[in-house]
Design a protein around this motif. Structure first.
Motif, PDB file in Angstrom:
ATOM      1  N   ASP A 134       0.864  -1.176   0.000  1.00  0.00           N
ATOM      2  CA  ASP A 134       0.000   0.000   0.000  1.00  0.00           C
ATOM      3  C   ASP A 134       0.900   1.225   0.000  1.00  0.00           C
ATOM      4  O   ASP A 134       1.533   1.551   0.998  1.00  0.00           O
ATOM      5  N   CYS A 135       0.973   1.905  -1.143  1.00  0.00           N
ATOM      6  CA  CYS A 135       1.919   3.004  -1.291  1.00  0.00           C
ATOM      7  C   CYS A 135       1.651   4.146  -0.310  1.00  0.00           C
ATOM      8  O   CYS A 135       2.563   4.884   0.060  1.00  0.00           O
ATOM      9  N   GLU A 136       0.400   4.300   0.121  1.00  0.00           N
ATOM     10  CA  GLU A 136       0.094   5.358   1.076  1.00  0.00           C
ATOM     11  C   GLU A 136       0.698   5.063   2.442  1.00  0.00           C
ATOM     12  O   GLU A 136       0.918   5.966   3.244  1.00  0.00           O
ATOM     13  N   LYS A 137       0.973   3.791   2.714  1.00  0.00           N
ATOM     14  CA  LYS A 137       1.549   3.400   3.991  1.00  0.00           C
ATOM     15  C   LYS A 137       3.023   3.029   3.875  1.00  0.00           C
ATOM     16  O   LYS A 137       3.672   2.734   4.874  1.00  0.00           O
ATOM     17  N   SER A 138       3.557   3.022   2.667  1.00  0.00           N
ATOM     18  CA  SER A 138       4.940   2.613   2.459  1.00  0.00           C
ATOM     19  C   SER A 138       5.900   3.634   3.060  1.00  0.00           C
ATOM     20  O   SER A 138       5.771   4.839   2.831  1.00  0.00           O
ATOM     21  N   LYS A 139       6.898   3.139   3.806  1.00  0.00           N
ATOM     22  CA  LYS A 139       7.851   4.016   4.483  1.00  0.00           C
ATOM     23  C   LYS A 139       9.025   4.389   3.596  1.00  0.00           C
ATOM     24  O   LYS A 139       9.594   5.470   3.738  1.00  0.00           O
ATOM     25  N   TRP A 140       9.406   3.500   2.673  1.00  0.00           N
ATOM     26  CA  TRP A 140      10.653   3.686   1.956  1.00  0.00           C
ATOM     27  C   TRP A 140      10.517   3.899   0.448  1.00  0.00           C
ATOM     28  O   TRP A 140      11.376   4.526  -0.165  1.00  0.00           O
ATOM     29  N   VAL A 141       9.463   3.343  -0.172  1.00  0.00           N
ATOM     30  CA  VAL A 141       9.472   3.312  -1.634  1.00  0.00           C
ATOM     31  C   VAL A 141       8.065   3.454  -2.203  1.00  0.00           C
ATOM     32  O   VAL A 141       7.077   3.051  -1.581  1.00  0.00           O
ATOM     33  N   ASN A 142       7.988   4.057  -3.386  1.00  0.00           N
ATOM     34  CA  ASN A 142       6.787   4.078  -4.207  1.00  0.00           C
ATOM     35  C   ASN A 142       7.045   3.309  -5.494  1.00  0.00           C
ATOM     36  O   ASN A 142       8.168   3.308  -6.013  1.00  0.00           O
ATOM     37  N   VAL A 143       6.015   2.662  -6.007  1.00  0.00           N
ATOM     38  CA  VAL A 143       6.061   2.077  -7.345  1.00  0.00           C
ATOM     39  C   VAL A 143       5.262   3.002  -8.245  1.00  0.00           C
ATOM     40  O   VAL A 143       4.123   3.348  -7.933  1.00  0.00           O
ATOM     41  N   VAL A 144       5.850   3.435  -9.337  1.00  0.00           N
ATOM     42  CA  VAL A 144       5.218   4.460 -10.167  1.00  0.00           C
ATOM     43  C   VAL A 144       5.163   4.051 -11.636  1.00  0.00           C
ATOM     44  O   VAL A 144       5.927   3.198 -12.095  1.00  0.00           O
ATOM     45  N   PRO A 166      15.087  14.173   1.267  1.00  0.00           N
ATOM     46  CA  PRO A 166      14.563  15.420   1.839  1.00  0.00           C
ATOM     47  C   PRO A 166      14.186  16.422   0.746  1.00  0.00           C
ATOM     48  O   PRO A 166      14.815  16.459  -0.322  1.00  0.00           O
ATOM     49  N   PRO A 167      13.163  17.242   0.968  1.00  0.00           N
ATOM     50  CA  PRO A 167      12.764  18.253  -0.021  1.00  0.00           C
ATOM     51  C   PRO A 167      13.920  19.180  -0.373  1.00  0.00           C
ATOM     52  O   PRO A 167      14.670  19.623   0.508  1.00  0.00           O
ATOM     53  N   GLY A 168      14.071  19.451  -1.673  1.00  0.00           N
ATOM     54  CA  GLY A 168      15.105  20.362  -2.121  1.00  0.00           C
ATOM     55  C   GLY A 168      16.498  19.771  -2.220  1.00  0.00           C
ATOM     56  O   GLY A 168      17.445  20.463  -2.584  1.00  0.00           O
ATOM     57  N   VAL A 169      16.642  18.466  -1.914  1.00  0.00           N
ATOM     58  CA  VAL A 169      17.934  17.786  -1.976  1.00  0.00           C
ATOM     59  C   VAL A 169      18.005  16.960  -3.255  1.00  0.00           C
ATOM     60  O   VAL A 169      17.025  16.319  -3.634  1.00  0.00           O
ATOM     61  N   GLU A 170      19.159  16.963  -3.918  1.00  0.00           N
ATOM     62  CA  GLU A 170      19.285  16.310  -5.221  1.00  0.00           C
ATOM     63  C   GLU A 170      19.646  14.835  -5.137  1.00  0.00           C
ATOM     64  O   GLU A 170      19.478  14.111  -6.116  1.00  0.00           O
ATOM     65  N   ILE A 171      20.178  14.394  -4.002  1.00  0.00           N
ATOM     66  CA  ILE A 171      20.629  13.000  -3.922  1.00  0.00           C
ATOM     67  C   ILE A 171      19.931  12.259  -2.789  1.00  0.00           C
ATOM     68  O   ILE A 171      19.415  12.859  -1.846  1.00  0.00           O
ATOM     69  N   MET A 173      25.858   9.638  -9.292  1.00  0.00           N
ATOM     70  CA  MET A 173      25.739   8.337  -9.928  1.00  0.00           C
ATOM     71  C   MET A 173      24.370   7.726  -9.642  1.00  0.00           C
ATOM     72  O   MET A 173      23.872   7.818  -8.510  1.00  0.00           O
ATOM     73  N   TYR A 174      23.785   7.110 -10.665  1.00  0.00           N
ATOM     74  CA  TYR A 174      22.468   6.487 -10.550  1.00  0.00           C
ATOM     75  C   TYR A 174      22.648   4.976 -10.459  1.00  0.00           C
ATOM     76  O   TYR A 174      23.259   4.360 -11.328  1.00  0.00           O
ATOM     77  N   ASN A 175      22.104   4.381  -9.397  1.00  0.00           N
ATOM     78  CA  ASN A 175      22.366   2.974  -9.098  1.00  0.00           C
ATOM     79  C   ASN A 175      21.831   2.026 -10.156  1.00  0.00           C
ATOM     80  O   ASN A 175      22.496   1.067 -10.539  1.00  0.00           O
ATOM     81  N   ASP A 176      20.608   2.250 -10.611  1.00  0.00           N
ATOM     82  CA  ASP A 176      19.972   1.351 -11.582  1.00  0.00           C
ATOM     83  C   ASP A 176      18.916   2.160 -12.331  1.00  0.00           C
ATOM     84  O   ASP A 176      17.720   2.018 -12.087  1.00  0.00           O
ATOM     85  N   PRO A 177      19.333   3.048 -13.262  1.00  0.00           N
ATOM     86  CA  PRO A 177      18.415   4.020 -13.858  1.00  0.00           C
ATOM     87  C   PRO A 177      17.301   3.421 -14.701  1.00  0.00           C
ATOM     88  O   PRO A 177      16.318   4.103 -14.995  1.00  0.00           O
ATOM     89  N   GLY A 178      17.423   2.152 -15.087  1.00  0.00           N
ATOM     90  CA  GLY A 178      16.333   1.512 -15.802  1.00  0.00           C
ATOM     91  C   GLY A 178      15.222   1.047 -14.879  1.00  0.00           C
ATOM     92  O   GLY A 178      14.137   0.698 -15.343  1.00  0.00           O
ATOM     93  N   PHE A 179      15.488   1.041 -13.573  1.00  0.00           N
ATOM     94  CA  PHE A 179      14.521   0.533 -12.602  1.00  0.00           C
ATOM     95  C   PHE A 179      14.072   1.577 -11.582  1.00  0.00           C
ATOM     96  O   PHE A 179      12.917   1.614 -11.178  1.00  0.00           O
ATOM     97  N   CYS A 180      14.988   2.443 -11.143  1.00  0.00           N
ATOM     98  CA  CYS A 180      14.645   3.392 -10.087  1.00  0.00           C
ATOM     99  C   CYS A 180      15.442   4.687 -10.254  1.00  0.00           C
ATOM    100  O   CYS A 180      16.373   4.767 -11.052  1.00  0.00           O
ATOM    101  N   THR A 205      17.088   6.167  -7.723  1.00  0.00           N
ATOM    102  CA  THR A 205      18.043   6.297  -6.631  1.00  0.00           C
ATOM    103  C   THR A 205      19.409   6.744  -7.142  1.00  0.00           C
ATOM    104  O   THR A 205      19.924   6.211  -8.123  1.00  0.00           O
ATOM    105  N   ASN A 206      20.002   7.715  -6.445  1.00  0.00           N
ATOM    106  CA  ASN A 206      21.312   8.200  -6.844  1.00  0.00           C
ATOM    107  C   ASN A 206      22.169   8.493  -5.623  1.00  0.00           C
ATOM    108  O   ASN A 206      21.692   8.505  -4.488  1.00  0.00           O
TER     109      ASN A 206
END
Length: 220
Positions: free
Chosen positions: A21-31, A54-59, A137-144, A146-147
């Motif tokens: 349930d993405c509304e209750k997910s603490k760490w990740v969204n599926v989009v 955090p808001p306004g942070v690039e990484i 650096m982007y860890n897995d840009p085809g999937f997420c 995360t950088n």
């Protein structure tokens, strides 16, 4: 004649309702991302993204290349970790890493996470161009999305604070630290894989870089 290509761009992003349930997910969204491709046509892409940036942070966070230095004649050693990762169902070999906090620089994050996860006190080491961090650096840009930045850190084993490092792990963290000589890192990764460990891509890529330098040092 091939169709004219254009610069692709994202048009929209929808959050999936999945097994989590993405509304209750603490760490990740599926989009689901809707974007316009190089042919100017609408297309979609399924992806994951962290919800912790955090808001306004690039990484999202940092990876820490922590090199331990002791006596002058001793070979430099890199600090690695063993940690169970449920998504792959195995113990993973990783570098120390962590998520950035609001108001924190990547360098501050690296020193904080290093001390929390390993107990070591480190010093930031600048690269040859005077920078204190890697490119983004982007860890897995085809999937997420995360950088991270890699941060180079020296751990001085002559520093009294580093004689008996005491990690400050969270209740749900179980991390085992160990070190390997930089020059042997590639072979050690291969040996650990044979023992059943999963090699984190950051560790494996770093080890491959050392091996490439050895093989092509004559034309470096």
């Amino acid at each position: 004649m091939p169709e004219e290509t254009r610069t692709p761009k994202v048009l929209s992003k929808d959050i999936f309702q999945s097994t989590i349930d993405c509304e209750k997910s603490k760490w990740v969204n599926v989009v689901k991302i809707t974007y316009k491709n190089q042919l100017g046509k609408d297309a979609t892409w399924e992806s994951a993204e962290r919800t912790t940036r955090p808001p306004g942070v690039e990484i999202d966070g940092v990876g820490i290349i922590a090199v331990l230095e002791g006596e002058k004649d001793e070979p430099a050693r890199i600090l690695l970790q063993k940690q169970f990762r449920p998504p792959v169902g195995r113990m993973c070999i990783e570098v120390p890493a962590g998520l950035i906090d609001a108001g924190e620089t990547p360098e501050e994050c690296a020193l904080r996470e290093l001390q929390e996860e390993t107990g070591y006190y480190g010093q930031i080491v600048k690269t040859e161009d005077g920078m204190e961090r890697s490119c983004m650096m982007y860890n897995d840009p085809g999937f997420c999305n995360t950088n991270l930045h890699f941060i180079h850190v020296k751990v001085d084993l002559m520093d009294p604070r580093n004689k008996k490092p005491e990690p400050k792990l969270e209740e749900n963290e179980f991390i085992e630290c160990f070190t390997v000589p930089l020059r042997d890192m590639w072979q050690i990764c291969r040996d650990l894989e044979k023992e059943g460990y999963a090699i984190d891509a950051r560790v494996g890529t770093l080890a491959e870089g050392f091996e490439i330098m050895k093989k092509w040092s004559h034309i470096w």
